[in-house]
Design a protein around this motif. Structure first.
Motif, mmCIF file in Angstrom:
data_model
loop_
_atom_site.group_PDB
_atom_site.id
_atom_site.type_symbol
_atom_site.label_atom_id
_atom_site.label_comp_id
_atom_site.label_asym_id
_atom_site.label_seq_id
_atom_site.Cartn_x
_atom_site.Cartn_y
_atom_site.Cartn_z
ATOM 1 N N GLN A 1 0.838 -1.201 0.000
ATOM 2 C CA GLN A 1 0.000 0.000 0.000
ATOM 3 C C GLN A 1 0.876 1.254 0.000
ATOM 4 N N SER A 32 -8.855 1.415 -5.837
ATOM 5 C CA SER A 32 -10.124 1.582 -5.133
ATOM 6 C C SER A 32 -9.916 1.568 -3.619
ATOM 7 N N MET A 33 -9.038 0.699 -3.142
ATOM 8 C CA MET A 33 -8.744 0.637 -1.700
ATOM 9 C C MET A 33 -8.061 1.924 -1.234
ATOM 10 N N ARG A 85 -8.713 4.839 -2.424
ATOM 11 C CA ARG A 85 -9.828 5.786 -2.300
ATOM 12 C C ARG A 85 -10.592 5.548 -0.997
ATOM 13 N N LYS A 86 -10.844 4.282 -0.688
ATOM 14 C CA LYS A 86 -11.559 3.953 0.541
ATOM 15 C C LYS A 86 -10.768 4.347 1.785
ATOM 16 N N ALA A 87 -9.447 4.382 1.661
ATOM 17 C CA ALA A 87 -8.578 4.772 2.775
ATOM 18 C C ALA A 87 -8.547 6.288 2.959
ATOM 19 N N GLY A 88 -9.222 7.019 2.063
ATOM 20 C CA GLY A 88 -9.335 8.460 2.217
ATOM 21 C C GLY A 88 -8.504 9.290 1.261
ATOM 22 N N HIS A 89 -7.769 8.660 0.354
ATOM 23 C CA HIS A 89 -6.972 9.406 -0.616
ATOM 24 C C HIS A 89 -7.866 9.840 -1.776
ATOM 25 N N THR A 90 -7.586 11.018 -2.311
ATOM 26 C CA THR A 90 -8.282 11.482 -3.505
ATOM 27 C C THR A 90 -7.460 11.065 -4.709
#
Length: 84
Positions: A24, A58-59, A61-66
């Motif tokens: 990640q 996608s993960m 994005r789900k972790a809060g990154h734009t």
């Protein structure tokens, strides 16, 4: 018993410290580059199939990154946008 002169104590060097990053973190570093990364570049870097590379994005994005997606002559480029 004392260690023989053939035995070396190994210390972590810069290269091994770099490889200690999680996938990640490595992906985040790739996507944070100014040029971003294409699916093909992510596939080559991690040995993933295209669907796995997209799932990892996608993960992120789900972790809060734009994560911004844009088209180029190389294909779709993904990059993490800071400060949005």
């Amino acid at each position: 018993m004392t260690p023989s002169s053939d035995t070396e104590i190994k210390t972590p060097d810069a290269k091994s410290a770099k490889t200690n990053l999680t996938r990640q973190q490595q992906l985040q570093k790739l996507l944070s580059r100014k040029a971003g990364a294409t699916i093909e570049q992510i596939q080559k870097a991690f040995g993933w199939q295209p669907h796995s590379a997209r799932a990892a994005i996608s993960m992120m994005r789900k972790a809060g990154h734009t994560v911004e997606r844009s088209g180029s002559d190389k294909g779709t480029v993904y990059r993490i946008v800071k400060g949005v």
